[in-house]
Write a protein that holds these residues in place. Structure first.
Motif, PDB file in Angstrom:
ATOM      1  N   ASN A 186     -31.700  76.118  -9.887  1.00 61.32           N
ATOM      2  CA  ASN A 186     -32.127  77.047  -8.842  1.00 61.32           C
ATOM      3  C   ASN A 186     -31.188  78.245  -8.747  1.00 61.32           C
ATOM      4  O   ASN A 186     -31.626  79.370  -8.515  1.00 61.32           O
ATOM      5  CB  ASN A 186     -32.222  76.350  -7.491  1.00 61.32           C
ATOM      6  CG  ASN A 186     -33.609  75.862  -7.191  1.00 61.32           C
ATOM      7  OD1 ASN A 186     -34.585  76.338  -7.765  1.00 61.32           O
ATOM      8  ND2 ASN A 186     -33.716  74.901  -6.302  1.00 61.32           N
ATOM      9  N   ALA A 234     -31.306  60.562 -12.960  1.00 58.77           N
ATOM     10  CA  ALA A 234     -30.397  61.565 -13.523  1.00 58.77           C
ATOM     11  C   ALA A 234     -30.607  61.667 -15.030  1.00 58.77           C
ATOM     12  O   ALA A 234     -30.956  60.696 -15.683  1.00 58.77           O
ATOM     13  CB  ALA A 234     -28.957  61.193 -13.219  1.00 58.77           C
ATOM     14  N   GLU A 263     -24.343  76.121 -17.850  1.00 55.87           N
ATOM     15  CA  GLU A 263     -23.019  76.745 -17.759  1.00 55.87           C
ATOM     16  C   GLU A 263     -22.970  78.048 -18.549  1.00 55.87           C
ATOM     17  O   GLU A 263     -22.399  79.036 -18.093  1.00 55.87           O
ATOM     18  CB  GLU A 263     -21.946  75.784 -18.271  1.00 55.87           C
ATOM     19  CG  GLU A 263     -21.676  74.641 -17.323  1.00 55.87           C
ATOM     20  CD  GLU A 263     -20.677  73.638 -17.894  1.00 55.87           C
ATOM     21  OE1 GLU A 263     -19.898  74.025 -18.792  1.00 55.87           O
ATOM     22  OE2 GLU A 263     -20.683  72.497 -17.434  1.00 55.87           O
ATOM     23  N   SER A 296     -30.901  65.337 -11.392  1.00 57.66           N
ATOM     24  CA  SER A 296     -30.123  64.945 -10.218  1.00 57.66           C
ATOM     25  C   SER A 296     -30.175  66.129  -9.244  1.00 57.66           C
ATOM     26  O   SER A 296     -30.592  67.226  -9.616  1.00 57.66           O
ATOM     27  CB  SER A 296     -28.673  64.645 -10.609  1.00 57.66           C
ATOM     28  OG  SER A 296     -28.016  65.842 -11.023  1.00 57.66           O
ATOM     29  N   MET A 297     -29.738  65.929  -8.053  1.00 55.33           N
ATOM     30  CA  MET A 297     -29.714  67.012  -7.073  1.00 55.33           C
ATOM     31  C   MET A 297     -28.814  68.143  -7.556  1.00 55.33           C
ATOM     32  O   MET A 297     -29.134  69.320  -7.391  1.00 55.33           O
ATOM     33  CB  MET A 297     -29.257  66.498  -5.711  1.00 55.33           C
ATOM     34  CG  MET A 297     -29.370  67.554  -4.614  1.00 55.33           C
ATOM     35  SD  MET A 297     -31.029  68.252  -4.410  1.00 55.33           S
ATOM     36  CE  MET A 297     -31.827  66.919  -3.575  1.00 55.33           C
ATOM     37  N   GLU A 298     -27.700  67.804  -8.186  1.00 51.94           N
ATOM     38  CA  GLU A 298     -26.774  68.818  -8.704  1.00 51.94           C
ATOM     39  C   GLU A 298     -27.450  69.656  -9.801  1.00 51.94           C
ATOM     40  O   GLU A 298     -27.324  70.882  -9.811  1.00 51.94           O
ATOM     41  CB  GLU A 298     -25.517  68.156  -9.265  1.00 51.94           C
ATOM     42  CG  GLU A 298     -24.527  69.136  -9.842  1.00 51.94           C
ATOM     43  CD  GLU A 298     -23.325  68.456 -10.493  1.00 51.94           C
ATOM     44  OE1 GLU A 298     -22.541  69.176 -11.124  1.00 51.94           O
ATOM     45  OE2 GLU A 298     -23.185  67.226 -10.372  1.00 51.94           O
ATOM     46  N   ASP A 299     -28.164  68.986 -10.716  1.00 45.76           N
ATOM     47  CA  ASP A 299     -28.872  69.704 -11.778  1.00 45.76           C
ATOM     48  C   ASP A 299     -29.911  70.652 -11.182  1.00 45.76           C
ATOM     49  O   ASP A 299     -30.034  71.805 -11.584  1.00 45.76           O
ATOM     50  CB  ASP A 299     -29.567  68.728 -12.732  1.00 45.76           C
ATOM     51  CG  ASP A 299     -28.598  67.821 -13.471  1.00 45.76           C
ATOM     52  OD1 ASP A 299     -27.477  68.270 -13.782  1.00 45.76           O
ATOM     53  OD2 ASP A 299     -28.979  66.664 -13.741  1.00 45.76           O
ATOM     54  N   TYR A 300     -30.662  70.145 -10.220  1.00 47.62           N
ATOM     55  CA  TYR A 300     -31.692  70.932  -9.550  1.00 47.62           C
ATOM     56  C   TYR A 300     -31.087  72.178  -8.896  1.00 47.62           C
ATOM     57  O   TYR A 300     -31.604  73.283  -9.029  1.00 47.62           O
ATOM     58  CB  TYR A 300     -32.387  70.046  -8.516  1.00 47.62           C
ATOM     59  CG  TYR A 300     -33.468  70.731  -7.719  1.00 47.62           C
ATOM     60  CD1 TYR A 300     -34.739  70.911  -8.250  1.00 47.62           C
ATOM     61  CD2 TYR A 300     -33.222  71.185  -6.425  1.00 47.62           C
ATOM     62  CE1 TYR A 300     -35.736  71.535  -7.518  1.00 47.62           C
ATOM     63  CE2 TYR A 300     -34.206  71.813  -5.690  1.00 47.62           C
ATOM     64  CZ  TYR A 300     -35.458  71.974  -6.243  1.00 47.62           C
ATOM     65  OH  TYR A 300     -36.438  72.600  -5.512  1.00 47.62           O
ATOM     66  N   GLN A 301     -29.962  72.009  -8.222  1.00 46.02           N
ATOM     67  CA  GLN A 301     -29.314  73.129  -7.543  1.00 46.02           C
ATOM     68  C   GLN A 301     -28.780  74.156  -8.525  1.00 46.02           C
ATOM     69  O   GLN A 301     -28.869  75.367  -8.283  1.00 46.02           O
ATOM     70  CB  GLN A 301     -28.188  72.619  -6.644  1.00 46.02           C
ATOM     71  CG  GLN A 301     -28.695  71.876  -5.430  1.00 46.02           C
ATOM     72  CD  GLN A 301     -27.586  71.195  -4.645  1.00 46.02           C
ATOM     73  OE1 GLN A 301     -26.484  70.985  -5.141  1.00 46.02           O
ATOM     74  NE2 GLN A 301     -27.883  70.830  -3.397  1.00 46.02           N
ATOM     75  N   GLN A 302     -28.250  73.700  -9.649  1.00 47.61           N
ATOM     76  CA  GLN A 302     -27.727  74.636 -10.646  1.00 47.61           C
ATOM     77  C   GLN A 302     -28.852  75.441 -11.294  1.00 47.61           C
ATOM     78  O   GLN A 302     -28.706  76.635 -11.536  1.00 47.61           O
ATOM     79  CB  GLN A 302     -26.915  73.897 -11.707  1.00 47.61           C
ATOM     80  CG  GLN A 302     -25.577  73.424 -11.197  1.00 47.61           C
ATOM     81  CD  GLN A 302     -24.749  72.767 -12.281  1.00 47.61           C
ATOM     82  OE1 GLN A 302     -25.275  72.096 -13.160  1.00 47.61           O
ATOM     83  NE2 GLN A 302     -23.450  72.964 -12.205  1.00 47.61           N
ATOM     84  N   ARG A 352     -26.628  70.803 -19.363  1.00 50.01           N
ATOM     85  CA  ARG A 352     -25.457  71.302 -18.623  1.00 50.01           C
ATOM     86  C   ARG A 352     -24.766  72.423 -19.392  1.00 50.01           C
ATOM     87  O   ARG A 352     -24.294  73.380 -18.798  1.00 50.01           O
ATOM     88  CB  ARG A 352     -24.503  70.167 -18.300  1.00 50.01           C
ATOM     89  CG  ARG A 352     -25.144  69.250 -17.260  1.00 50.01           C
ATOM     90  CD  ARG A 352     -24.180  68.364 -16.570  1.00 50.01           C
ATOM     91  NE  ARG A 352     -24.896  67.613 -15.538  1.00 50.01           N
ATOM     92  CZ  ARG A 352     -24.595  66.389 -15.177  1.00 50.01           C
ATOM     93  NH1 ARG A 352     -23.575  65.782 -15.742  1.00 50.01           N
ATOM     94  NH2 ARG A 352     -25.296  65.778 -14.250  1.00 50.01           N
TER      95      ARG A 352
END
Length: 69
Positions: A53, A4, A18, A45-51, A14
């Motif tokens: 994307n 991460a 945002e 992190s997976m969350e960063d990757y998804q955002q 982030r």
């Protein structure tokens, strides 16, 4: 994905993500930075990757505009 994102880079990335999602605008330079970050996979992190994307998906749909300054 890698480890991460840590330290000040978390806040920077982030905040950028945002800002893009809220303003529906991204600078060409920030677009290139996010592209490099996504392709390297380092520190995401997976969350960063998804955002990230989600930003690219919205660019393709025309919901986020790339601004050349």
């Amino acid at each position: 994905m890698g480890q991460a994102l840590q330290g000040k880079t978390i806040g920077y990335w982030r905040s950028l993500i945002e800002s893009c999602l809220e303003s529906h605008v991204i600078s060409h330079q920030d677009y290139l930075k996010l592209t490099c970050l996504l392709l390297s996979g380092q520190g995401l992190s997976m969350e960063d990757y998804q955002q990230i994307n989600a930003i690219f998906d919205r660019i393709q749909l025309g919901r986020i505009q790339i601004v050349y300054t």
